[in-house]
Design an enzyme around this catalytic site. Structure first.
Site, mmCIF file in Angstrom:
data_model
loop_
_atom_site.group_PDB
_atom_site.id
_atom_site.type_symbol
_atom_site.label_atom_id
_atom_site.label_comp_id
_atom_site.label_asym_id
_atom_site.label_seq_id
_atom_site.Cartn_x
_atom_site.Cartn_y
_atom_site.Cartn_z
ATOM 1 N N LYS A 54 0.709 -1.146 0.031
ATOM 2 C CA LYS A 54 0.013 0.083 -0.107
ATOM 3 C C LYS A 54 0.911 1.178 -0.108
ATOM 4 O O LYS A 54 1.779 1.318 0.847
ATOM 5 C CB LYS A 54 -0.819 -0.171 1.394
ATOM 6 C CG LYS A 54 -1.763 -0.911 1.049
ATOM 7 C CD LYS A 54 -3.016 -0.697 0.407
ATOM 8 C CE LYS A 54 -4.428 -1.449 0.476
ATOM 9 N NZ LYS A 54 -5.545 -1.201 -0.323
ATOM 10 N N ASP A 71 -0.069 -0.458 -4.622
ATOM 11 C CA ASP A 71 -1.477 0.108 -4.772
ATOM 12 C C ASP A 71 -1.728 1.417 -3.999
ATOM 13 O O ASP A 71 -1.215 1.567 -2.842
ATOM 14 C CB ASP A 71 -2.456 -0.762 -3.983
ATOM 15 C CG ASP A 71 -4.036 -0.347 -3.957
ATOM 16 O OD1 ASP A 71 -4.123 0.461 -4.761
ATOM 17 O OD2 ASP A 71 -4.771 -1.209 -3.273
ATOM 18 N N GLU A 125 -1.729 -0.344 -9.003
ATOM 19 C CA GLU A 125 -3.320 -0.288 -8.779
ATOM 20 C C GLU A 125 -3.485 1.167 -8.459
ATOM 21 O O GLU A 125 -3.019 1.892 -7.527
ATOM 22 C CB GLU A 125 -3.581 -1.099 -7.726
ATOM 23 C CG GLU A 125 -4.798 -1.793 -7.765
ATOM 24 C CD GLU A 125 -5.068 -2.855 -6.649
ATOM 25 O OE1 GLU A 125 -4.236 -3.780 -6.668
ATOM 26 O OE2 GLU A 125 -5.940 -2.525 -5.711
ATOM 27 N N ASP A 136 -9.057 -0.823 -9.648
ATOM 28 C CA ASP A 136 -9.592 -1.294 -8.711
ATOM 29 C C ASP A 136 -10.613 -0.384 -8.114
ATOM 30 O O ASP A 136 -11.839 -0.126 -8.913
ATOM 31 C CB ASP A 136 -8.572 -1.548 -7.364
ATOM 32 C CG ASP A 136 -9.322 -2.067 -6.066
ATOM 33 O OD1 ASP A 136 -10.492 -2.774 -6.243
ATOM 34 O OD2 ASP A 136 -8.931 -2.017 -5.009
ATOM 35 N N LYS A 192 -13.352 -7.096 -6.437
ATOM 36 C CA LYS A 192 -13.764 -7.305 -5.198
ATOM 37 C C LYS A 192 -15.145 -7.339 -5.091
ATOM 38 O O LYS A 192 -16.016 -6.587 -5.286
ATOM 39 C CB LYS A 192 -13.536 -5.731 -4.395
ATOM 40 C CG LYS A 192 -12.155 -5.344 -3.737
ATOM 41 C CD LYS A 192 -12.172 -4.138 -2.797
ATOM 42 C CE LYS A 192 -10.804 -4.146 -2.371
ATOM 43 N NZ LYS A 192 -9.988 -3.243 -3.178
#
Ligand code: MG
Length: 330
Positions: A127, A153, A182, A204, A227
């Site tokens: 992240k 991400d 991402e 995403d 997701k």
């Protein structure tokens, strides 16, 4: 008139990383007019723009459902159907390897990375977008170890300019070890196209900004993150097929009930699309302190496993929850 009945049971997830906030969500129990009963999870992230839990539950009472609530009901129905047929949703399906999630680049040690490699993790997902210096240091360390492919991400935290500068700091010799990046910044065709000249992008959360009916290939991203807690699976599979994308199924970093739903879906997708599904992101229960649910799940990765019981498992725990009728919310 036959109606669908809803109950909820609130929970709090406590991140192992004490710097991260507690997460408030609810398990949902759904009963249909045909008497099937199934369970799912609802964990909004108000800091990413979701309506808070109380608002979503009140909406459900009034029949105004958020996409997350719709998805939860869809998953509850899958669970209900499997319970009726006396089968576990994971049974007989291929296992799916997951990436190692690193939420805080300052907290992971070299020993932990070595252990992850030994366990069989092949990719780490970092992240990013909060502390560039630590992130780049960790990226460099992992790439030098030579043990993992990397996914980054940014949760749309950057601008095209910031992202370009960040990317230039990753040594060129290693850039091909970055599998994808991402949501670097909010989706817009022009800026994503520009970024796609030098980086492989994945979509995403920015999916919500994409106007799919008007999209024509080639797209500026090559990977779609699915997701199931947030987007319709079949529409996602349609665009993956139509545009020749790769895909990843991930949890919503939610309750073990949500994690097992995502894991079962990942395994089903793997069965149908073994070469299009990349390593997934459904091994997330260890991000939180152990509870009665996560204690029934594997304590080291990279694969999820069947939890005893029908549907997504957890039969006795689910029965024992304190369920309140959604109709009773004031
Ligand atoms: Mg993401």
């Amino acid at each position: 008139m036959a109606v669908i009945k809803f109950w909820f049971s609130e929970y709090t997830l406590k991140p192992r990383n004490k710097k991260l906030p507690l997460r408030l969500g609810a398990l949902l129990k759904v009963q249909w007019p045909d008497n099937l009963v199934g369970y799912a999870d609802l964990l909004p992230w108000p800091d990413l723009g979701d309506e808070p839990l109380a608002v979503q539950l009140k909406g459900l009472k009034k029949g105004r459902m958020s996409t997350m609530v719709e998805q939860a009901i869809w998953m509850a129905r899958r669970d209900a159907q499997a319970r009726k047929e006396k089968r576990n949703l994971m049974r007989g399906l291929p296992r799916v390897r997951n990436s190692l999630l690193i939420q805080d680049p300052d907290l992971i040690t070299e020993a932990e990375l070595g252990e992850a490699r030994r366990l069989g993790f092949m990719y780490v997902k970092i992240k990013c977008g909060k502390n560039q210096e630590s992130e780049l240091k960790l990226i460099d360390k992992i790439l030098r170890m030579g043990a993992f492919g990397i996914r980054l991400d940014f949760n749309s935290r950057l601008t095209l300019k910031d992202f370009t500068e960040f990317h230039e700091k990753i040594p060129t010799a290693f850039q091909n070890r970055v599998e994808y990046i991402e949501d670097p910044f909010p989706f817009a065709m022009d800026s994503w196209k520009e970024a796609s000249q030098f980086a492989t992008l994945a979509l995403d959360g920015e999916n919500s900004r994409v106007n799919w009916p008007s999209m024509k290939g080639p797209l500026p991203f090559k990977v779609l993150v699915i997701k199931p807690a947030r987007i319709d699976l079949n529409s996602a599979l349609d665009v993956v097929n139509k545009f020749g994308l790769k895909m990843v199924v991930t949890s919503n970093l939610d309750h073990p009930v949500g994690v097992m739903h995502a894991a079962a879906i990942a395994s089903e997708v793997k069965k149908s699309y073994p070469n299009i599904l990349l390593d997934c992101g459904t091994f997330t229960h260890l991000e939180y302190q152990e509870d009665a649910f996560s204690a029934l799940m594997p304590q080291s990765g990279p694969m999820n496993a069947e939890v005893p019981g029908l549907g997504i498992g957890f039969d006795e725990l689910l029965e024992k929850q304190k369920w309140s009728p959604v109709q009773g919310i004031v």
